[in-house]
Design an enzyme around this catalytic site. Structure first.
Site, mmCIF file in Angstrom:
data_model
loop_
_atom_site.group_PDB
_atom_site.id
_atom_site.type_symbol
_atom_site.label_atom_id
_atom_site.label_comp_id
_atom_site.label_asym_id
_atom_site.label_seq_id
_atom_site.Cartn_x
_atom_site.Cartn_y
_atom_site.Cartn_z
ATOM 1 N N LYS A 9 0.837 -1.207 0.000
ATOM 2 C CA LYS A 9 0.000 0.000 0.000
ATOM 3 C C LYS A 9 0.863 1.244 0.000
ATOM 4 C CE LYS A 9 0.859 1.230 4.484
ATOM 5 N NZ LYS A 9 1.680 2.385 4.872
ATOM 6 N N GLY A 97 9.585 -0.820 4.969
ATOM 7 C CA GLY A 97 9.695 0.289 4.029
ATOM 8 C C GLY A 97 8.551 1.268 4.063
ATOM 9 N N ALA A 100 3.629 -1.568 4.197
ATOM 10 C CA ALA A 100 2.784 -2.577 4.852
ATOM 11 C C ALA A 100 3.103 -4.005 4.441
ATOM 12 C CB ALA A 100 1.288 -2.268 4.631
ATOM 13 N N ASP A 136 -2.452 -1.586 10.199
ATOM 14 C CA ASP A 136 -2.558 -1.619 8.731
ATOM 15 C C ASP A 136 -3.046 -2.971 8.202
ATOM 16 O OD1 ASP A 136 -1.557 0.953 8.653
ATOM 17 O OD2 ASP A 136 0.454 0.371 7.982
HETATM 18 O O1 C5P Z 1 -0.448 -1.047 14.836
HETATM 19 P P1 C5P Z 1 0.993 -1.259 14.577
HETATM 20 O O2 C5P Z 1 1.557 -2.436 15.333
HETATM 21 O O3 C5P Z 1 1.339 -1.323 13.125
HETATM 22 O O4 C5P Z 1 1.714 0.026 15.129
HETATM 23 C C1 C5P Z 1 3.114 0.083 15.284
HETATM 24 C C2 C5P Z 1 3.463 1.296 16.114
HETATM 25 O O5 C5P Z 1 3.219 2.488 15.369
HETATM 26 C C3 C5P Z 1 2.665 1.463 17.387
HETATM 27 O O6 C5P Z 1 3.251 0.746 18.435
HETATM 28 C C4 C5P Z 1 2.729 2.959 17.611
HETATM 29 O O7 C5P Z 1 3.970 3.320 18.158
HETATM 30 C C5 C5P Z 1 2.701 3.502 16.200
HETATM 31 N N1 C5P Z 1 1.343 3.872 15.740
HETATM 32 C C6 C5P Z 1 0.737 4.992 16.262
HETATM 33 N N2 C5P Z 1 -0.519 5.348 15.845
HETATM 34 C C7 C5P Z 1 -1.151 4.613 14.898
HETATM 35 C C8 C5P Z 1 -0.553 3.473 14.352
HETATM 36 C C9 C5P Z 1 0.709 3.117 14.794
HETATM 37 O O8 C5P Z 1 1.299 5.690 17.122
HETATM 38 N N3 C5P Z 1 -2.361 4.991 14.494
#
Ligand code: C5P
Length: 296
Positions: A9, A97, A100, A136
């Site tokens: 994405k 990168g 996703a 994501d």
């Molecule tokens: O949800 P995911 O595991 O991909 O998120 C990775 C990190 O990115 C989270 O631990 C957080 O630090 C940050 N994040 C965030 N706000 C979001 C998505 C991700 O702060 N909406």
């Protein structure tokens, strides 16, 4: 054996709102799936095992920290099964990168295991497991184009009126998503951060399929943070713009840079300019929207 193909994405709008009490940020995240794919193949095995092939394969964790493994475990737990499956990832999406790739593998493994085990989950059940795995991951399952609210996991599908042509400049090494969000917070300091809202002009540009209109509205609030952590990205972004891209932006949390081109010929010219500039490790040409996770 079941194989699922899952797209990468790009975020055409990534508006980052204030940090929430759980540490995440509320987003207005407009996702567009593009035609770079990982293929996830699952085969019955004695125990859970992951293998990976592809140019970046050595950077992919092959233990239970891999989101694809966590997807298999989550589905198995829900149905009282043992997650005894061999997950093989044929990786073409750049690792760490901002495209996703890890989320794609999770969505792919989930759909593949659901098919292999005959657990027959509804789309809503799959989406709920995806949301637990990462912000994501739900989008990787559905593909196309969608607006993500909340931390990005609450999706509304979006209509797209044409094909958009993209060039991606892949950097050496990845960036950590949490580190990029932390840097975004640091750069914002004490400034009052507005709620993240989708841009009406951008949604209209997607709906009409107009690349010039989309180019004028592309925005990524994480870009200053990604460039702050990786200053060399500024030269990559300039090289693509000078090569004729309608617009350039960092993809998600980076460090991959995305360039929107007017048409396929312009995309080829941008790719040639980026390669000649020596400001990136690899260049990929593709288009979107692309289909979400699909059993092949
Ligand atoms: O949800 P995911 O595991 O991909 O998120 C990775 C990190 O990115 C989270 O631990 C957080 O630090 C940050 N994040 C965030 N706000 C979001 C998505 C991700 O702060 N909406």
């Amino acid at each position: 054996m079941v194989t699922v193909r899952v797209p990468a994405k790009v975020n055409v709008q990534l508006a980052v709102g204030p940090v929430r009490s759980d540490g995440f940020h509320d987003l207005a995240n407009v996702f567009l799936a593009v035609g770079l794919y990982d293929e996830v193949t699952v085969t019955p095995a004695d125990a859970l095992r992951i293998t990976c092939e592809g140019p970046d394969a050595e950077h992919v964790p092959l233990d239970a920290t891999n989101l694809a493994a966590r997807a298999a475990i989550a589905l198995a737990e829900r149905h009282g099964l043992a997650p005894d499956v061999h997950i093989h990832i044929a990786k073409d999406i750049p690792v760490a990168g901002g495209m996703a790739g890890g989320s794609a593998d999770a969505a792919g493994a989930l759909l593949a295991c659901d098919t292999l085990w005959g657990t027959g989950s509804t789309q809503d059940e799959l989406l709920s497991i995806c949301a637990d795995l990462g912000s994501d991951v739900p989008f990787s399952l559905v593909g196309g184009a969608a607006l993500g609210r909340g931390r990005g996991e609450i999706l509304t599908p979006l209509e797209v009126g044409g094909t958009f042509h993209w060039v991606f400049a892949v950097a050496d090494g990845g960036l950590s998503t949490p580190a990029v969000y932390r840097e975004c917070d640091r750069l914002r300091g004490d400034a009052q951060v507005p709620e993240a809202e989708p841009a009406p002009d951008l949604l209209e540009a997607l709906r009409t399929g107009d690349p010039a209109a989309l180019a004028a509205t592309l925005v990524n609030d994480l870009q200053p943070a990604a460039v702050s952590l990786r200053p060399s990205l500024a030269a990559t972004l300039s090289a693509g713009t000078e090569g004729g891209a309608l617009a350039a932006l960092v993809s998600g949390s980076g460090p991959t840079c995305a360039f929107l081109a007017k048409d396929p010929d312009a995309a080829t010219a941008v790719a040639t300019a980026l390669t000649a500039s020596g400001t990136c490790r690899a260049v990929r040409i593709t288009s979107g929207p692309a289909r979400g996770a699909t059993v092949v």
